[in-house]
Design a protein around this motif. Structure first.
Motif, PDB file in Angstrom:
ATOM      1  N   ASP A 172     -62.766 -33.609  -0.929  1.00  0.00           N
ATOM      2  CA  ASP A 172     -63.497 -33.209  -2.129  1.00  0.00           C
ATOM      3  C   ASP A 172     -62.602 -33.253  -3.355  1.00  0.00           C
ATOM      4  O   ASP A 172     -62.985 -33.758  -4.408  1.00  0.00           O
ATOM      5  CB  ASP A 172     -64.069 -31.793  -1.953  1.00  0.00           C
ATOM      6  CG  ASP A 172     -65.274 -31.784  -1.013  1.00  0.00           C
ATOM      7  OD1 ASP A 172     -65.767 -32.898  -0.696  1.00  0.00           O
ATOM      8  OD2 ASP A 172     -65.705 -30.695  -0.589  1.00  0.00           O
ATOM      9  N   THR A 173     -61.390 -32.717  -3.217  1.00  0.00           N
ATOM     10  CA  THR A 173     -60.467 -32.727  -4.350  1.00  0.00           C
ATOM     11  C   THR A 173     -60.160 -34.161  -4.787  1.00  0.00           C
ATOM     12  O   THR A 173     -60.042 -34.451  -5.975  1.00  0.00           O
ATOM     13  CB  THR A 173     -59.137 -32.035  -3.971  1.00  0.00           C
ATOM     14  OG1 THR A 173     -59.435 -30.808  -3.319  1.00  0.00           O
ATOM     15  CG2 THR A 173     -58.286 -31.775  -5.193  1.00  0.00           C
ATOM     16  N   GLU A 174     -60.044 -35.050  -3.815  1.00  0.00           N
ATOM     17  CA  GLU A 174     -59.711 -36.445  -4.115  1.00  0.00           C
ATOM     18  C   GLU A 174     -60.952 -37.279  -4.445  1.00  0.00           C
ATOM     19  O   GLU A 174     -60.854 -38.476  -4.657  1.00  0.00           O
ATOM     20  CB  GLU A 174     -58.981 -37.081  -2.921  1.00  0.00           C
ATOM     21  CG  GLU A 174     -57.634 -36.457  -2.609  1.00  0.00           C
ATOM     22  CD  GLU A 174     -56.564 -36.787  -3.645  1.00  0.00           C
ATOM     23  OE1 GLU A 174     -56.696 -37.823  -4.327  1.00  0.00           O
ATOM     24  OE2 GLU A 174     -55.598 -36.004  -3.788  1.00  0.00           O
ATOM     25  N   LYS A 175     -62.118 -36.631  -4.422  1.00  0.00           N
ATOM     26  CA  LYS A 175     -63.400 -37.312  -4.656  1.00  0.00           C
ATOM     27  C   LYS A 175     -63.564 -38.515  -3.729  1.00  0.00           C
ATOM     28  O   LYS A 175     -63.961 -39.617  -4.138  1.00  0.00           O
ATOM     29  CB  LYS A 175     -63.531 -37.743  -6.118  1.00  0.00           C
ATOM     30  CG  LYS A 175     -63.498 -36.572  -7.074  1.00  0.00           C
ATOM     31  CD  LYS A 175     -63.979 -36.956  -8.464  1.00  0.00           C
ATOM     32  CE  LYS A 175     -64.172 -35.759  -9.355  1.00  0.00           C
ATOM     33  NZ  LYS A 175     -62.977 -34.854  -9.412  1.00  0.00           N
ATOM     34  N   LEU A 176     -63.260 -38.285  -2.465  1.00  0.00           N
ATOM     35  CA  LEU A 176     -63.328 -39.337  -1.458  1.00  0.00           C
ATOM     36  C   LEU A 176     -64.654 -39.209  -0.707  1.00  0.00           C
ATOM     37  O   LEU A 176     -64.954 -38.149  -0.178  1.00  0.00           O
ATOM     38  CB  LEU A 176     -62.152 -39.162  -0.500  1.00  0.00           C
ATOM     39  CG  LEU A 176     -61.897 -40.236   0.532  1.00  0.00           C
ATOM     40  CD1 LEU A 176     -61.495 -41.532  -0.151  1.00  0.00           C
ATOM     41  CD2 LEU A 176     -60.778 -39.787   1.472  1.00  0.00           C
TER      42      LEU A 176
END
Ligand code: ATP
Ligand code: MG
Length: 317
Positions: A172-176
């Protein structure tokens, strides 16, 4: 480019995934401001080094780095040097309010028994102002006299639930864009090792729309689904077709015989079949695994396996 296993290394004890009982115990230490000598034992990549650093950070406060001595037994250093380092560290710049400092011995099962024996006295002499944390894969690598001076904390492989949750946060943090199936596939390939899992996640992040297959490719292993037709033909005694499929797995898909055997093993473990067929299958897999380790060639050994498994199915009809 930043390496994710460092970028996402937890900084607080409570942020370490899994290891719930350990987290509770260490939080108790932090609250009371006291702790015994500790041995962190468990498989690779499950948070032993991470947890030791978190504990030191929370236990020692602001200038924690100044009050922590990290020693890595894998670095080739004589025990005399180590003892002198510890001595000097214990003497210098003593912490206020009678608080202790921490010596963290990473990968301490690499230390020779003689070196460990030399540490026993050091631990006692400096107990007033130094606590030791040892980390190792097997507590049996630590000599009994040191074990008996420590509380042994066992670290476990990360469960599916805990791993998926931790990976989801990073994704989520990496928008993956990864779904549950992909995260589960990563778990399947990780052997409960969080370092391995985070590395796989970072590897597939370079792929535009990563799939389950990409996870297996990156991890260099086979999705069990790939060997389902092979097993099914072997169980029906279709030697020609089974041999054609197994050759295809090697030649066209680039898998190694050992990958195929591991995938078959997983599949057969869950297969609904007679105990005799299961038993004989495992024996065949074990034989072939050994032959491969001794230098047998991939295609001959796989054909041998296929032949033996087909024979088994016709004999037990
Ligand atoms: N329980 C965990 N929760 C969250 N991240 C973890 C956990 N365990 C490992 N990791 C991730 O994997 C990396 C490596 O973990 P760590 O160095 O703590 O493993 P280790 O147990 O000390 O392994 P080894 O036995 O190989 O030394 C960490 O930087 C972190 O990114
Ligand atoms: Mg470690």
């Amino acid at each position: 480019m930043e390496i994710w296993i460092e970028k996402y290394r937890p900084e607080k004890v409570s942020d370490v995934a899994g290891q719930k009982e350990t987290v509770k115990m260490l939080e108790g230490f932090i609250k009371s401001g006291e702790m015994p000598h500790l041995i962190f034992a468990g498989p690779p990549g499950v948070g032993k080094t991470t947890m030791a650093l978190c504990l030191a950070r929370e236990m020692l406060g602001e200038n924690w780095r100044d009050h922590l001595l990290e020693l890595n037994a894998s670095n080739d250093r004589g025990i005399d040097v180590i003892k002198n380092d510890v001595k000097e560290f214990a003497r210098n710049g003593s912490i206020t309010d009678g608080k202790f400092k921490i010596v963290f011995f990473d990968e301490s099962d690499q230390l020779t028994p003689e070196a460990q024996a030399a540490l026993r006295r050091t631990m006692e002499i400096y107990y007033k102002n130094v606590r030791f944390i040892f980390s190792c894969n097997y507590s049996s690598g630590i000599i009994p006299p040191i074990q008996s001076r420590c509380v042994i904390v066992r670290f476990r492989k990360i469960s599916l639930e805990d791993m998926v949750e931790a990976l989801k946060k990073i994704a989520d943090t990496e928008k993956l864009p990864v779904d549950g199936e992909i995260l589960e596939a990563i778990f399947e390939n990780s052997d409960g090792d969080m370092r391995k899992a985070v590395n796989i996640l970072q590897s597939i992040s370079f792929i535009e729309k990563p799939t389950v297959k990409d996870v297996f490719d990156v991890a260099g292993s086979i999705d069990e689904k790939e060997v389902v037709p092979l097993l099914s033909n072997m169980r029906h005694g279709n030697f020609v077709e089974a041999s054609r499929i197994s050759t295809g797995l090697i030649v066209d898909k680039g898998f190694s015989a050992i990958d195929i055997i591991k995938a078959l093993h997983k599949l057969i473990s869950r297969e609904q079949t007679s105990p005799i067929i299961k038993r004989e299958s495992f024996m065949a897999l074990g034989d072939v695994e050994l032959r491969l380790a001794q230098g047998g060639s991939d295609n001959i050994q796989l054909d041998y396996l296929v032949a033996r498994m087909c024979k088994l199915s016709t004999e037990n009809l």
